[in-house]
Design a protein around this motif. Structure first.
Motif, PDB file in Angstrom:
ATOM      1  N   ARG A  43     -31.221  -5.326 -36.325  1.00 25.07           N
ATOM      2  CA  ARG A  43     -29.911  -4.877 -35.846  1.00 25.07           C
ATOM      3  C   ARG A  43     -29.201  -5.989 -35.085  1.00 25.07           C
ATOM      4  O   ARG A  43     -28.006  -6.227 -35.282  1.00 25.07           O
ATOM      5  CB  ARG A  43     -30.090  -3.654 -34.953  1.00 25.07           C
ATOM      6  N   GLU A 126     -28.403  -1.960 -29.322  1.00 28.31           N
ATOM      7  CA  GLU A 126     -27.709  -0.673 -29.413  1.00 28.31           C
ATOM      8  C   GLU A 126     -26.367  -0.724 -28.684  1.00 28.31           C
ATOM      9  O   GLU A 126     -25.362  -0.201 -29.174  1.00 28.31           O
ATOM     10  CB  GLU A 126     -28.578   0.435 -28.835  1.00 28.31           C
ATOM     11  N   GLU A 129     -23.867  -2.563 -30.801  1.00 23.19           N
ATOM     12  CA  GLU A 129     -23.398  -1.752 -31.922  1.00 23.19           C
ATOM     13  C   GLU A 129     -22.356  -0.734 -31.466  1.00 23.19           C
ATOM     14  O   GLU A 129     -21.355  -0.502 -32.151  1.00 23.19           O
ATOM     15  CB  GLU A 129     -24.585  -1.038 -32.573  1.00 23.19           C
ATOM     16  N   THR A 308     -26.861   5.864 -33.873  1.00 22.71           N
ATOM     17  CA  THR A 308     -26.812   4.486 -34.382  1.00 22.71           C
ATOM     18  C   THR A 308     -26.977   4.457 -35.896  1.00 22.71           C
ATOM     19  O   THR A 308     -26.241   3.766 -36.603  1.00 22.71           O
ATOM     20  CB  THR A 308     -27.908   3.636 -33.719  1.00 22.71           C
TER      21      THR A 308
END
Length: 346
Positions: A43, A126, A129, A308
């Motif tokens: 990610r 996270e 994002e 997510t």
């Protein structure tokens, strides 16, 4: 300070903040190379790639170039958002050890990092994002509903170099999408699936065709022309052929299954489009199947689909639709049955 001077100060600060964010992104890229294995923290890797060379970099670069013509409200929001990005990137950098540890102390430092810092990296990923989702939404609203209508009302000429990039941004993006297409020279017309072993994928129009020549199966979508006239059959064939031709040029990174070609199935009054599954992927399921899974309601096994993951899926679908539009196709049938999710092979 007068309002006009205040907004000018904000606009002048934006390019510097954006340049600093990209610099921090490159620092993070170096950290990732030093401390992270190839399959870890995908990610964060994906976000940094977007920031340095991808679509996020395109948007930030555009707003840097056009910072002087932004509206007051958007310039203020953009300044706040880029400062937030700056702080989040610094937080992610601080989650990594010093570069010298990896360069001089070898495996033990990497083991310590894996044991004590991986959680902080996941948290930073996270947060980045979530930030990107907010930024993308705000930027899209501004460009779509403020910038473009304003230009149309003023009938701005393409001779004005300041606004030309924004007028043509959608077209330019589609052109860029088309530049990376694969060139495929294999035959487009394939053998019929008649007599082959196949089964329908649950809650999906796709069928899984058992391959007789390779280790991996293929996915097939049928286009029926039962009851059609000869002219209608000819039109359907041309459409299927064009779809096969275009979709076999796609790169797997676009979230679209590459098309192997098409076959004619006269016994069953249909054509078949053949698709190749992604590499190192298994267990294809439609989004409808995943959403209907009864385990989603079982609180004892934890959350099945995080926010997510949902955001990632929405972004992937939007990117895929944009890629299809670059072929001058319109899908017209986007629904959970037509979205296929694969699991990585273990």
């Amino acid at each position: 300070m007068p309002a006009s001077e205040g907004i000018l100060g904000v606009a002048l600060a934006i390019p510097g903040i954006i340049d600093l964010c990209i610099k921090y992104g490159k620092m993070l890229e170096r950290k990732i190379r030093l401390f992270v294995n190839s399959e870890e923290h995908m990610r964060l890797k994906s976000f940094i790639l977007q920031l340095i060379n991808g679509g996020l970099n395109d948007m930030l670069s555009y707003f840097t170039e056009e910072s002087q013509i932004l509206t007051r409200s958007f310039a203020t929001d953009l300044s706040d958002l880029t400062r937030q990005l700056q702080n989040l990137l610094l937080k992610a950098i601080e989650a990594f050890p010093q570069d010298a540890i990896a360069e001089h102390k070898g495996r033990m430092s990497k083991l310590k990092f894996a044991l004590y810092d991986a959680k902080r990296i996941d948290e930073a990923s996270e947060e980045l994002e979530v930030w990107y989702t907010r930024f993308k939404l705000r930027a899209d609203i501004y460009v779509t509903y403020v910038l473009h209508p304003k230009m149309e009302r003023r009938q701005i000429s393409s001779l004005d170099p300041r606004v030309k990039p924004s007028v043509t941004s959608s077209e330019t993006r589609l052109e860029r999408l088309g530049q990376g297409r694969r060139i495929v020279s294999s035959p487009l017309l394939l053998d019929s699936t008649s007599g082959m072993e196949y089964r329908q994928l649950a809650n999906s129009p796709l069928w899984i065709l058992k391959s007789q020549s390779s280790a991996s199966d293929s996915l097939v979508e049928y286009r029926s022309y039962q009851g059609s006239s000869q002219d209608e059959i000819h039109t359907t064939r041309l459409t299927v052929r064009k779809i096969a031709q275009k979709l076999r040029e796609v790169e797997s990174t676009q979230g679209i299954l590459p098309c192997l070609g098409f076959s004619e199935e006269p016994i069953d009054d249909r054509f078949a489009l053949h698709f190749s599954p992604p590499l190192n992927a298994d267990n294809p399921q439609s989004l409808r199947t995943l959403l209907a899974d009864p385990r989603n309601k079982d609180k004892t096994i934890g959350k099945q689909h995080s926010i997510t993951n949902r955001v990632h899926l929405a972004q992937a679908i939007a990117s895929s639709v944009g890629y299809v539009h670059s072929f001058e196709f319109v899908h017209k049938n986007i629904r959970p049955e037509n979205i296929i999710i694969f699991e990585p092979q273990l």
